[in-house]
Design a protein around this motif. Structure first.
Motif, PDB file in Angstrom:
ATOM      1  N   SER A   1      20.502  64.183 -20.299  1.00  0.00           N
ATOM      2  CA  SER A   1      20.928  64.447 -18.919  1.00  0.00           C
ATOM      3  C   SER A   1      21.316  63.160 -18.219  1.00  0.00           C
ATOM      4  CB  SER A   1      19.795  65.142 -18.153  1.00  0.00           C
ATOM      5  OG  SER A   1      19.419  66.340 -18.787  1.00  0.00           O
ATOM      6  N   PRO A   2      22.532  62.656 -18.483  1.00  0.00           N
ATOM      7  CA  PRO A   2      22.993  61.452 -17.778  1.00  0.00           C
ATOM      8  C   PRO A   2      22.965  61.659 -16.271  1.00  0.00           C
ATOM      9  CG  PRO A   2      24.465  62.008 -19.596  1.00  0.00           C
ATOM     10  CD  PRO A   2      23.541  63.177 -19.404  1.00  0.00           C
ATOM     11  N   VAL A   3      22.754  60.584 -15.546  1.00  0.00           N
ATOM     12  CA  VAL A   3      22.656  60.684 -14.087  1.00  0.00           C
ATOM     13  C   VAL A   3      23.844  59.998 -13.434  1.00  0.00           C
ATOM     14  CG1 VAL A   3      20.154  60.810 -14.117  1.00  0.00           C
ATOM     15  CG2 VAL A   3      21.261  58.583 -13.996  1.00  0.00           C
ATOM     16  N   ALA A   4      24.037  60.293 -12.152  1.00  0.00           N
ATOM     17  CA  ALA A   4      25.147  59.706 -11.412  1.00  0.00           C
ATOM     18  C   ALA A   4      24.993  58.208 -11.321  1.00  0.00           C
ATOM     19  CB  ALA A   4      25.210  60.309 -10.025  1.00  0.00           C
ATOM     20  N   ALA A   5      26.060  57.486 -11.590  1.00  0.00           N
ATOM     21  CA  ALA A   5      26.013  56.025 -11.548  1.00  0.00           C
ATOM     22  C   ALA A   5      26.346  55.494 -10.171  1.00  0.00           C
ATOM     23  CB  ALA A   5      26.974  55.439 -12.581  1.00  0.00           C
ATOM     24  N   ASP A   6      26.867  56.341  -9.271  1.00  0.00           N
ATOM     25  CA  ASP A   6      27.163  55.898  -7.916  1.00  0.00           C
ATOM     26  C   ASP A   6      26.985  57.076  -6.966  1.00  0.00           C
ATOM     27  OD1 ASP A   6      29.484  57.519  -8.029  1.00  0.00           O
ATOM     28  OD2 ASP A   6      30.611  55.861  -8.927  1.00  0.00           O
ATOM     29  N   SER A   7      27.099  56.800  -5.701  1.00  0.00           N
ATOM     30  CA  SER A   7      26.830  57.827  -4.689  1.00  0.00           C
ATOM     31  C   SER A   7      27.842  58.966  -4.724  1.00  0.00           C
ATOM     32  CB  SER A   7      26.809  57.197  -3.292  1.00  0.00           C
ATOM     33  OG  SER A   7      28.064  56.559  -3.030  1.00  0.00           O
ATOM     34  N   ASP A   8      29.028  58.708  -5.275  1.00  0.00           N
ATOM     35  CA  ASP A   8      30.048  59.750  -5.345  1.00  0.00           C
ATOM     36  C   ASP A   8      29.903  60.633  -6.583  1.00  0.00           C
ATOM     37  OD1 ASP A   8      31.251  58.853  -3.017  1.00  0.00           O
ATOM     38  OD2 ASP A   8      32.434  57.359  -4.116  1.00  0.00           O
ATOM     39  N   ALA A   9      28.960  60.230  -7.441  1.00  0.00           N
ATOM     40  CA  ALA A   9      28.671  61.002  -8.653  1.00  0.00           C
ATOM     41  C   ALA A   9      29.911  61.221  -9.518  1.00  0.00           C
ATOM     42  CB  ALA A   9      28.029  62.340  -8.279  1.00  0.00           C
ATOM     43  N   GLN A  10      30.877  60.279  -9.468  1.00  0.00           N
ATOM     44  CA  GLN A  10      32.081  60.407 -10.277  1.00  0.00           C
ATOM     45  C   GLN A  10      31.863  59.908 -11.696  1.00  0.00           C
ATOM     46  OE1 GLN A  10      34.902  61.929  -9.134  1.00  0.00           O
ATOM     47  NE2 GLN A  10      33.573  62.389  -7.394  1.00  0.00           N
ATOM     48  N   GLN A  11      30.868  59.059 -11.878  1.00  0.00           N
ATOM     49  CA  GLN A  11      30.582  58.521 -13.200  1.00  0.00           C
ATOM     50  C   GLN A  11      29.166  58.899 -13.593  1.00  0.00           C
ATOM     51  OE1 GLN A  11      31.316  54.315 -13.231  1.00  0.00           O
ATOM     52  NE2 GLN A  11      33.238  54.482 -12.130  1.00  0.00           N
ATOM     53  N   LYS A  12      28.962  58.998 -14.887  1.00  0.00           N
ATOM     54  CA  LYS A  12      27.637  59.299 -15.396  1.00  0.00           C
ATOM     55  C   LYS A  12      27.130  58.115 -16.225  1.00  0.00           C
ATOM     56  CE  LYS A  12      27.183  63.510 -13.799  1.00  0.00           C
ATOM     57  NZ  LYS A  12      26.104  63.912 -12.881  1.00  0.00           N
ATOM     58  N   LYS A  13      25.857  57.840 -16.082  1.00  0.00           N
ATOM     59  CA  LYS A  13      25.265  56.696 -16.754  1.00  0.00           C
ATOM     60  C   LYS A  13      24.114  57.147 -17.636  1.00  0.00           C
ATOM     61  CE  LYS A  13      23.366  52.115 -15.683  1.00  0.00           C
ATOM     62  NZ  LYS A  13      22.990  51.195 -14.574  1.00  0.00           N
ATOM     63  N   GLU A  14      24.083  56.638 -18.864  1.00  0.00           N
ATOM     64  CA  GLU A  14      22.983  56.966 -19.761  1.00  0.00           C
ATOM     65  C   GLU A  14      21.691  56.375 -19.217  1.00  0.00           C
ATOM     66  OE1 GLU A  14      22.997  58.918 -22.448  1.00  0.00           O
ATOM     67  OE2 GLU A  14      25.101  59.363 -22.011  1.00  0.00           O
ATOM     68  N   PRO A  15      20.640  57.162 -19.159  1.00  0.00           N
ATOM     69  CA  PRO A  15      19.390  56.641 -18.607  1.00  0.00           C
ATOM     70  C   PRO A  15      18.681  55.696 -19.565  1.00  0.00           C
ATOM     71  CG  PRO A  15      19.063  58.849 -19.445  1.00  0.00           C
ATOM     72  CD  PRO A  15      20.538  58.576 -19.559  1.00  0.00           C
ATOM     73  N   LYS A  16      17.911  54.801 -18.989  1.00  0.00           N
ATOM     74  CA  LYS A  16      16.957  54.003 -19.760  1.00  0.00           C
ATOM     75  C   LYS A  16      15.578  54.555 -19.444  1.00  0.00           C
ATOM     76  CE  LYS A  16      19.419  49.689 -20.531  1.00  0.00           C
ATOM     77  NZ  LYS A  16      19.329  48.208 -20.496  1.00  0.00           N
ATOM     78  N   ILE A  17      14.803  54.770 -20.499  1.00  0.00           N
ATOM     79  CA  ILE A  17      13.542  55.485 -20.328  1.00  0.00           C
ATOM     80  C   ILE A  17      12.374  54.657 -20.860  1.00  0.00           C
ATOM     81  CG2 ILE A  17      12.314  57.631 -20.771  1.00  0.00           C
ATOM     82  CD1 ILE A  17      15.025  58.910 -21.414  1.00  0.00           C
ATOM     83  N   GLY A  18      11.379  54.492 -20.014  1.00  0.00           N
ATOM     84  CA  GLY A  18      10.154  53.815 -20.411  1.00  0.00           C
ATOM     85  C   GLY A  18       9.001  54.802 -20.437  1.00  0.00           C
ATOM     86  N   PHE A  19       7.951  54.419 -21.113  1.00  0.00           N
ATOM     87  CA  PHE A  19       6.759  55.264 -21.193  1.00  0.00           C
ATOM     88  C   PHE A  19       5.537  54.394 -20.940  1.00  0.00           C
ATOM     89  CE2 PHE A  19       3.138  57.154 -23.317  1.00  0.00           C
ATOM     90  CZ  PHE A  19       3.261  58.508 -23.077  1.00  0.00           C
ATOM     91  N   VAL A  20       4.689  54.834 -19.994  1.00  0.00           N
ATOM     92  CA  VAL A  20       3.415  54.168 -19.773  1.00  0.00           C
ATOM     93  C   VAL A  20       2.310  55.181 -20.015  1.00  0.00           C
ATOM     94  CG1 VAL A  20       3.578  54.562 -17.267  1.00  0.00           C
ATOM     95  CG2 VAL A  20       1.928  52.909 -18.159  1.00  0.00           C
ATOM     96  N   GLY A  21       1.342  54.806 -20.825  1.00  0.00           N
ATOM     97  CA  GLY A  21       0.266  55.726 -21.149  1.00  0.00           C
ATOM     98  C   GLY A  21      -1.090  55.146 -20.810  1.00  0.00           C
ATOM     99  N   TYR A  22      -1.954  56.022 -20.308  1.00  0.00           N
ATOM    100  CA  TYR A  22      -3.308  55.621 -19.928  1.00  0.00           C
ATOM    101  C   TYR A  22      -4.338  56.329 -20.804  1.00  0.00           C
ATOM    102  CZ  TYR A  22      -0.836  54.066 -15.782  1.00  0.00           C
ATOM    103  OH  TYR A  22       0.047  53.452 -14.936  1.00  0.00           O
TER     104      TYR A  22
END
Length: 274
Positions: A135-156
């Protein structure tokens, strides 16, 4: 297979800012900018995705511009919060029920909890990671471009082990006071930037294992495809297992250590998810 430290600590107070939804069919608490391409997945301790402590921590991460996801990794089979109340070391007015029924029962519950949930973890984490990457997200406020997300994980605690074994699914991970780690064999799963936060007073994964972890990982950076600086190990002096999410915030030393651990996570993901 009991772990008294895993069910010990204090309940926090406050009002979560996020909402509940489903991601890849998995229930989750989400908070933060829905258009952010920087996503943090939180692997909770044995008290699961509903406990207030973990949701408030997620809110703090979201305040730094991340989208934060706390998935239900236990399909509703987390430990009940009353078991944490029964083990609060600062509760000097425990009822007879808490002392002689709830406290022993919580340790008894931990065994079936582990046996039921551990086999399901890999598929759940994989589902969450795959759904977020799809699910790429909007790269700018106009949502004209989609950006691949970077995902981190923190575990406790319980989730800390997953930050080790499932590190390869994410762009970076942080493990805080991990429990039930197959040490050192499960360190083989680390292929991406990895940060470790360990309590000085931890009977499961304490300073000696932290030192050995640092030696093993920093001695095999090239083999793992990592670079200098991609491995971080910190031991928190005076801290006890579970301090990052279950500290007594009315005790200045505990709150300071907890706040510093929050900063460690934020700094790590600012570096690797930007």
């Amino acid at each position: 297979m009991s772990c008294p430290e895993c069910v010990t600590g204090s309940l926090h107070s406050g009002t979560p800012k996020g909402t509940e939804t489903t991601i890849g069919g998995v229930n989750a608490y989400v908070v933060g900018d829905a258009n952010s391409s920087r996503i943090i997945v939180v692997g909770s301790d044995a008290f699961g995705w509903r406990i207030l402590n973990t949701r408030l921590v997620a809110d703090e991460y979201a305040a730094h511009g991340f989208r934060v996801v706390v998935p239900d990794l236990f399909n509703g089979w987390e430990l009940p919060t009353w078991s944490l109340n029964a083990h609060d070391p600062y509760n000097r007015q425990k009822t007879l029920f808490q002392r002689y029924v709830a406290a022993p029962a919580s340790l008894f519950l931990f065994v079936p909890f582990v046996l039921r949930n551990r086999p399901r973890q890999v598929s759940l984490i994989t589902t969450i990671a795959s759904a977020l990457r799809a699910s790429p997200v909007a790269a700018d406020s106009d949502a004209q471009q989609k950006k691949e997300p970077k995902i981190g994980f923190v575990g406790y605690c319980w989730g800390g082990r997953l930050a080790i074994t499932q590190n390869h699914l994410f762009d970076a991970t942080v493990a805080a006071h991990p429990s039930l780690v197959g040490f050192p064999d499960e360190l083989e799963g680390i292929k991406k930037p990895f940060s470790l936060a360990v309590a000085e007073k931890d009977n499961d994964f304490g300073p000696s294992k932290a030192e050995e972890t640092e030696r093993i990982l920093k001695g095999s950076l090239e083999k793992r495809g990592l670079r200098e600086g991609d491995v971080e190990v910190r031991v928190y002096k005076g801290a006890k297992h579970g301090w990052t999410t279950r500290a007594n915030l009315d005790v200045p030393e505990e709150k300071a250590a907890r706040d510093e651990a929050i900063k460690q996570v934020v700094d790590w993901f600012e570096k690797y998810l930007s």
